[in-house]
Design a protein around this motif. Structure first.
Motif, mmCIF file in Angstrom:
data_model
loop_
_atom_site.group_PDB
_atom_site.id
_atom_site.type_symbol
_atom_site.label_atom_id
_atom_site.label_comp_id
_atom_site.label_asym_id
_atom_site.label_seq_id
_atom_site.Cartn_x
_atom_site.Cartn_y
_atom_site.Cartn_z
ATOM 1 N N UNK A 88 0.510 -1.327 0.233
ATOM 2 C CA UNK A 88 -0.158 -0.254 -0.033
ATOM 3 C C UNK A 88 0.485 1.258 -0.342
ATOM 4 N N UNK A 89 1.791 1.316 0.776
ATOM 5 C CA UNK A 89 2.608 2.491 1.070
ATOM 6 C C UNK A 89 3.510 2.297 -0.561
ATOM 7 N N UNK A 90 3.881 1.183 -0.904
ATOM 8 C CA UNK A 90 4.576 1.629 -2.356
ATOM 9 C C UNK A 90 4.094 1.915 -3.541
ATOM 10 N N UNK A 95 -0.552 -4.739 -5.252
ATOM 11 C CA UNK A 95 0.748 -4.965 -5.912
ATOM 12 C C UNK A 95 2.244 -4.564 -5.411
ATOM 13 N N UNK A 96 3.029 -5.098 -5.315
ATOM 14 C CA UNK A 96 4.144 -4.417 -5.369
ATOM 15 C C UNK A 96 4.576 -4.698 -5.880
ATOM 16 N N UNK A 97 4.960 -3.360 -6.463
ATOM 17 C CA UNK A 97 5.880 -2.901 -7.511
ATOM 18 C C UNK A 97 5.948 -1.593 -7.880
ATOM 19 N N UNK A 98 7.135 -1.210 -9.317
ATOM 20 C CA UNK A 98 7.679 0.013 -8.916
ATOM 21 C C UNK A 98 7.106 0.507 -10.787
ATOM 22 N N UNK A 129 2.635 9.501 -6.158
ATOM 23 C CA UNK A 129 2.999 10.938 -5.432
ATOM 24 C C UNK A 129 3.858 11.056 -5.416
ATOM 25 N N UNK A 130 5.197 10.681 -5.765
ATOM 26 C CA UNK A 130 6.709 10.219 -6.869
ATOM 27 C C UNK A 130 6.095 11.002 -7.999
#
Length: 462
Positions: A233-235, A398-401, A241-242
């Motif tokens: 969630x924070x990722x 999802x944990x992804x960048x 936000x970035x």
């Protein structure tokens, strides 16, 4: 009389008390040589009468409105026969709802017990009597207060001092209410967060990489074991936000520099209001724009260059969110740049610096604390945004960048967890409070950082 009608009536009486006290103060001043011989100006005598009329009456009105329903409900419940008396708070709530529906005519009394029908009649009677007594009491207190203040209009009375002390107490009460409300919100969130961590270990919540807040309803239920890892969630929150800040900071800052230092007065008078209109657009409109225009466009472009893109992506939400927060950075930066003393500009130009060098070497460093404060305010706004993310980025944790993937944020999950009928003893529902507390801590840290930056650099240029 209804409270909504009684409130304007009290304000009208306060205006009447003001006018009567004002005329009496001038009448009292005439025999002694004019208003210069009064202890205070007529305005203060009139203001004192208005305050004496309005404040006690409004306090009684607020107290009556706050306790009226509970007192009436207690009387109605106590009037029920012993066989209908509720044995729990939930049963009492259902019974009161039934009685209220019968009293208002939304439910036929034919299918209700006689005791409930009698309670509905009593409820209607008590409500009518309560409104009558409230109207008489409030108006009586208002008239008595105005009369007392009117009789106290005298040359030796220092009305100014009394009015200022009263206003000081009112301001203190308002400030105390604001502070206590904040403390109450924080305390309630902390208590529910503590209950959540009694079910889920703190480190599992902080370091977990999977978010699936599903809890088994039965002991033999399969596939309902919850996962409460907050990292995805924070990722997603930080990724969106970035992207938003990468759009908003250069655009907003450069537009502020142009409008404050280079644009003509005519261009500025047109461009600045148009730019600030972006702040007045509802976020749901931005969400529609992101979901119907930006997200499909990004997917088509990505497919054209051979990349896999989701129909809902972090990039679409971030781009539109960046457009939304441009006015925060632009308007605040423009005001801060304009607040830099003109003498600093004149001194730099007098030494031979160009306008561009003056901007880079003098104005921008002097305005940096306010600019950083505006940027961090915009960052807090981006972190707390919900509607755009729901409509453009999706709900998948999802944990992804990868900005082309579907992600979700902390605020979206809070909304999702608290929608519908929820049981507040379940870890699934309590996790919303833990997420809210974590988000509160993050935004608080951002504000602390902003204050430290402002204080550090302000000392150099004051």
């Amino acid at each position: 009389m209804q409270t909504a009608n009684l409130l304007p009536l009290v304000l009208v009486l306060a205006v009447v008390a003001y006018l009567l006290a004002y005329s009496r103060s001038r009448a009292v001043a005439e025999p002694i040589g004019g208003i210069r011989n009064l202890k205070s100006l007529p305005f203060y005598y009139a203001a004192r009468a208005s305050l004496w009329c309005a404040i006690p009456a409004l306090l009684v009105l607020a107290a009556w409105a706050g306790f009226e329903a509970k007192v009436i409900q207690a009387i109605v419940i106590s009037s029920l026969p012993s066989e209908l008396a509720p044995d729990s708070a939930g049963r009492a709530s259902l019974l009161l709802s039934q009685i209220s529906n019968i009293a208002s005519g939304r439910l036929s009394p034919e299918f209700a017990p006689d005791g409930v029908v009698a309670a509905a009649e009593l409820l209607e009677t008590l409500r009518a009597q309560s409104k009558t007594f409230m109207t008489i009491l409030v108006l009586l207190i208002a008239v008595l207060g105005a009369s007392f203040a009117w009789t106290r209009v005298a040359p030796h009375v220092n009305a100014r001092e009394k009015v200022e002390k009263t206003l000081l107490r009112i301001f203190f009460v308002c400030a105390a209410i604001a502070i206590l409300t904040t403390l109450g919100i924080v305390f309630s969130v902390i208590m529910e967060t503590f209950r959540f961590f009694q079910h889920i270990p703190f480190w599992d919540f902080i370091t977990g990489t999977s978010w699936s807040p599903q809890m088994a309803l039965r002991a033999d239920q399969v596939g309902a074991e919850g996962a409460f890892g907050v990292i995805p969630l924070f990722t997603g929150t930080l990724l969106i936000s970035v992207i938003a800040l990468l759009v908003a900071v250069p655009t907003g800052l450069l537009s502020a520099i142009y409008l404050s230092e280079y644009a003509s007065k005519r261009v500025r008078s047109v461009a600045k209001p148009l730019l600030e209109m972006l702040a007045g657009v509802p976020t749901v409109v931005y969400g529609f724009f992101a979901a119907l225009t930006v997200a499909p466009f990004i997917r088509e472009v990505a497919e054209a260059v051979g990349l896999a893109a989701s129909s809902q992506s972090a990039l679409a939400a971030g781009l539109v969110m960046g457009i939304m927060i441009i006015p925060f950075i632009s308007s605040l930066s423009d005001d801060v740049i304009n607040a830099v003393p003109q003498t600093m500009r004149d001194g730099s130009l007098a030494l031979g610096a160009t306008q561009s060098e003056t901007m880079k070497k003098v104005i921008f460093p002097a305005a940096l604390p306010g600019i950083m404060g505006g940027i961090l305010l915009a960052a807090s706004r981006a972190i707390g945004e919900t509607m755009i993310v729901v409509m453009a980025a999706g709900l998948a944790a999802n944990l992804t960048l990868n900005p082309l993937d579907t992600v979700t944020t902390v605020t979206v999950q809070i909304v999702t967890l608290l929608v519908g009928d929820q049981e507040f003893d379940s870890p699934k529902t309590l996790s919303a409070f833990a997420l809210g507390m974590l988000l509160f801590v993050v935004t608080l840290l951002l504000n602390v950082i902003a204050l430290k930056i402002v204080r550090k650099y302000r000392e150099q240029y004051d």
